[in-house]
Design a protein around this motif. Structure first.
Motif, PDB file in Angstrom:
ATOM      1  N   SER A   9       0.829  -1.208   0.000  1.00  0.00           N
ATOM      2  CA  SER A   9       0.000   0.000   0.000  1.00  0.00           C
ATOM      3  C   SER A   9       0.855   1.245   0.000  1.00  0.00           C
ATOM      4  O   SER A   9       1.500   1.564   0.988  1.00  0.00           O
ATOM      5  CB  SER A   9      -0.901  -0.018   1.241  1.00  0.00           C
ATOM      6  OG  SER A   9      -1.884   0.981   1.134  1.00  0.00           O
ATOM      7  N   LYS A  10       0.842   1.956  -1.139  1.00  0.00           N
ATOM      8  CA  LYS A  10       1.669   3.165  -1.252  1.00  0.00           C
ATOM      9  C   LYS A  10       1.028   4.346  -0.528  1.00  0.00           C
ATOM     10  O   LYS A  10       1.708   5.146   0.104  1.00  0.00           O
ATOM     11  CB  LYS A  10       1.854   3.485  -2.731  1.00  0.00           C
ATOM     12  CG  LYS A  10       3.041   4.374  -3.034  1.00  0.00           C
ATOM     13  CD  LYS A  10       3.238   4.431  -4.539  1.00  0.00           C
ATOM     14  CE  LYS A  10       4.263   5.464  -4.955  1.00  0.00           C
ATOM     15  NZ  LYS A  10       5.622   5.147  -4.530  1.00  0.00           N
ATOM     16  N   PHE A  11      -0.274   4.482  -0.641  1.00  0.00           N
ATOM     17  CA  PHE A  11      -0.966   5.629  -0.032  1.00  0.00           C
ATOM     18  C   PHE A  11      -1.874   5.225   1.127  1.00  0.00           C
ATOM     19  O   PHE A  11      -2.696   6.019   1.568  1.00  0.00           O
ATOM     20  CB  PHE A  11      -1.772   6.384  -1.086  1.00  0.00           C
ATOM     21  CG  PHE A  11      -0.897   6.989  -2.130  1.00  0.00           C
ATOM     22  CD1 PHE A  11      -0.151   8.130  -1.850  1.00  0.00           C
ATOM     23  CD2 PHE A  11      -0.782   6.408  -3.381  1.00  0.00           C
ATOM     24  CE1 PHE A  11       0.700   8.671  -2.796  1.00  0.00           C
ATOM     25  CE2 PHE A  11       0.055   6.940  -4.338  1.00  0.00           C
ATOM     26  CZ  PHE A  11       0.797   8.073  -4.051  1.00  0.00           C
ATOM     27  N   HIS A  13      -4.294   2.975   1.085  1.00  0.00           N
ATOM     28  CA  HIS A  13      -5.642   2.516   0.748  1.00  0.00           C
ATOM     29  C   HIS A  13      -5.794   1.007   0.979  1.00  0.00           C
ATOM     30  O   HIS A  13      -6.744   0.573   1.615  1.00  0.00           O
ATOM     31  CB  HIS A  13      -5.980   2.869  -0.708  1.00  0.00           C
ATOM     32  CG  HIS A  13      -5.934   4.341  -0.981  1.00  0.00           C
ATOM     33  ND1 HIS A  13      -5.758   4.871  -2.231  1.00  0.00           N
ATOM     34  CD2 HIS A  13      -6.026   5.402  -0.136  1.00  0.00           C
ATOM     35  CE1 HIS A  13      -5.750   6.189  -2.153  1.00  0.00           C
ATOM     36  NE2 HIS A  13      -5.906   6.542  -0.897  1.00  0.00           N
ATOM     37  N   SER A  14      -4.853   0.249   0.464  1.00  0.00           N
ATOM     38  CA  SER A  14      -4.940  -1.208   0.670  1.00  0.00           C
ATOM     39  C   SER A  14      -4.760  -1.538   2.151  1.00  0.00           C
ATOM     40  O   SER A  14      -5.350  -2.501   2.657  1.00  0.00           O
ATOM     41  CB  SER A  14      -3.881  -1.948  -0.147  1.00  0.00           C
ATOM     42  OG  SER A  14      -3.977  -1.594  -1.506  1.00  0.00           O
ATOM     43  N   LEU A  49      -2.909  -0.004  -8.089  1.00  0.00           N
ATOM     44  CA  LEU A  49      -2.191  -0.028  -9.370  1.00  0.00           C
ATOM     45  C   LEU A  49      -1.393   1.253  -9.526  1.00  0.00           C
ATOM     46  O   LEU A  49      -1.873   2.343  -9.195  1.00  0.00           O
ATOM     47  CB  LEU A  49      -3.183  -0.100 -10.529  1.00  0.00           C
ATOM     48  CG  LEU A  49      -3.765  -1.441 -10.905  1.00  0.00           C
ATOM     49  CD1 LEU A  49      -4.757  -1.259 -12.051  1.00  0.00           C
ATOM     50  CD2 LEU A  49      -2.677  -2.438 -11.312  1.00  0.00           C
ATOM     51  N   GLY A  52      -0.281   1.357 -14.260  1.00  0.00           N
ATOM     52  CA  GLY A  52      -0.853   0.150 -14.862  1.00  0.00           C
ATOM     53  C   GLY A  52      -0.443  -1.155 -14.213  1.00  0.00           C
ATOM     54  O   GLY A  52      -0.856  -2.225 -14.667  1.00  0.00           O
ATOM     55  N   SER A  78      -7.733  -1.532  -4.972  1.00  0.00           N
ATOM     56  CA  SER A  78      -8.408  -0.327  -5.461  1.00  0.00           C
ATOM     57  C   SER A  78      -7.574   0.305  -6.563  1.00  0.00           C
ATOM     58  O   SER A  78      -6.357   0.091  -6.645  1.00  0.00           O
ATOM     59  CB  SER A  78      -8.608   0.666  -4.311  1.00  0.00           C
ATOM     60  OG  SER A  78      -7.358   1.027  -3.758  1.00  0.00           O
ATOM     61  N   ALA A  80      -7.831   3.741  -9.867  1.00  0.00           N
ATOM     62  CA  ALA A  80      -8.531   4.955 -10.286  1.00  0.00           C
ATOM     63  C   ALA A  80      -8.837   4.994 -11.778  1.00  0.00           C
ATOM     64  O   ALA A  80      -9.753   5.693 -12.205  1.00  0.00           O
ATOM     65  CB  ALA A  80      -7.695   6.182  -9.907  1.00  0.00           C
ATOM     66  N   ILE A  81      -8.078   4.279 -12.575  1.00  0.00           N
ATOM     67  CA  ILE A  81      -8.254   4.394 -14.034  1.00  0.00           C
ATOM     68  C   ILE A  81      -8.922   3.134 -14.583  1.00  0.00           C
ATOM     69  O   ILE A  81      -9.967   3.205 -15.223  1.00  0.00           O
ATOM     70  CB  ILE A  81      -6.897   4.643 -14.730  1.00  0.00           C
ATOM     71  CG1 ILE A  81      -6.283   5.943 -14.199  1.00  0.00           C
ATOM     72  CG2 ILE A  81      -7.088   4.721 -16.241  1.00  0.00           C
ATOM     73  CD1 ILE A  81      -4.841   6.148 -14.586  1.00  0.00           C
ATOM     74  N   VAL A  82      -8.303   2.013 -14.340  1.00  0.00           N
ATOM     75  CA  VAL A  82      -8.950   0.768 -14.765  1.00  0.00           C
ATOM     76  C   VAL A  82      -9.850   0.279 -13.635  1.00  0.00           C
ATOM     77  O   VAL A  82      -9.800   0.788 -12.510  1.00  0.00           O
ATOM     78  CB  VAL A  82      -7.926  -0.320 -15.168  1.00  0.00           C
ATOM     79  CG1 VAL A  82      -7.019   0.179 -16.271  1.00  0.00           C
ATOM     80  CG2 VAL A  82      -7.122  -0.796 -13.981  1.00  0.00           C
ATOM     81  N   SER A 110      -8.370   6.739  -4.810  1.00  0.00           N
ATOM     82  CA  SER A 110      -8.121   8.072  -5.379  1.00  0.00           C
ATOM     83  C   SER A 110      -6.749   8.182  -6.046  1.00  0.00           C
ATOM     84  O   SER A 110      -5.765   7.592  -5.606  1.00  0.00           O
ATOM     85  CB  SER A 110      -8.227   9.127  -4.274  1.00  0.00           C
ATOM     86  OG  SER A 110      -7.258   8.877  -3.298  1.00  0.00           O
TER      87      SER A 110
END
Ligand SMILES: Cc1cc2nc3c(=O)[nH]c(=O)nc-3n(C[C@H](O)[C@H](O)[C@H](O)COP(=O)(O)O)c2cc1C
Length: 136
Positions: A9-11, A13-14, A49, A52, A78, A80-82, A110
């Motif tokens: 989890s970078k931000f 969220h996960s 992601l 990608g 989670s 944001a694009i796909v 996000s």
């Protein structure tokens, strides 16, 4: 039933999502930096992601495991694009011979203003219901 939860989890969220799963299942979630050495019935694995792709550490973590010692992998994440990071998570684990549950959980995550605030309280409640319905 023996349960483990791992995430990248970078931000955060996960990590937030893993915490919800942990609350329902009564297990402390850990990042993929924490090795999994014991046999488990269910391994929840989550990530977002970036450009990608799911983080390469997920593949390294999957390679560190013995598919004979993990009865089932359940993917969550989670994006944001796909639609979802789950197809990538699924193929990483399936390609290594793990049994991956058909059911999974994905929501928006996000990216700056895009889907700002997600995963939000509703997303986390849906996740809570998903886990309770399928695994509790
Ligand atoms: C720099 C950056 C790149 C991203 N790239 C993608 C992407 O290629 N595709 C996508 O669907 N989401 C993308 N996202 C959205 C993330 O997947 C989303 O924020 C996710 O919730 C992050 O989860 P994490 O905090 O658990 O790592 C990106 C977000 C950032 C900040």
């Amino acid at each position: 039933m023996k349960i483990a939860i791992r995430y990248y989890s970078k931000f955060g969220h996960s990590a937030q999502m893993a915490q919800v799963i942990g609350d329902v299942m009564g297990v402390k979630p850990e990042s993929i930096e924490t090795p999994l050495t014991e046999e488990v019935d269910i391994l929840f694995v989550g990530a977002g992601l970036f450009l990608g792709k799911v983080n390469g550490g997920i593949k390294d973590f999957a390679r560190s495991l013995n598919p004979q010692k993990v009865k089932k992998v359940v993917c969550f994440g989670s994006s944001a694009i796909v639609n979802s990071p789950v197809p990538q998570l699924r193929s990483i684990f399936e390609d290594l011979g793990f049994s991956v549950a058909t059911e999974s959980f994905s929501c928006h995550g996000s990216m700056g203003p895009i889907y700002g605030g997600h995963p939000n309280a509703d997303d986390l409640q849906s996740l809570r219901e998903f886990v309770s319905r399928n695994y509790k």
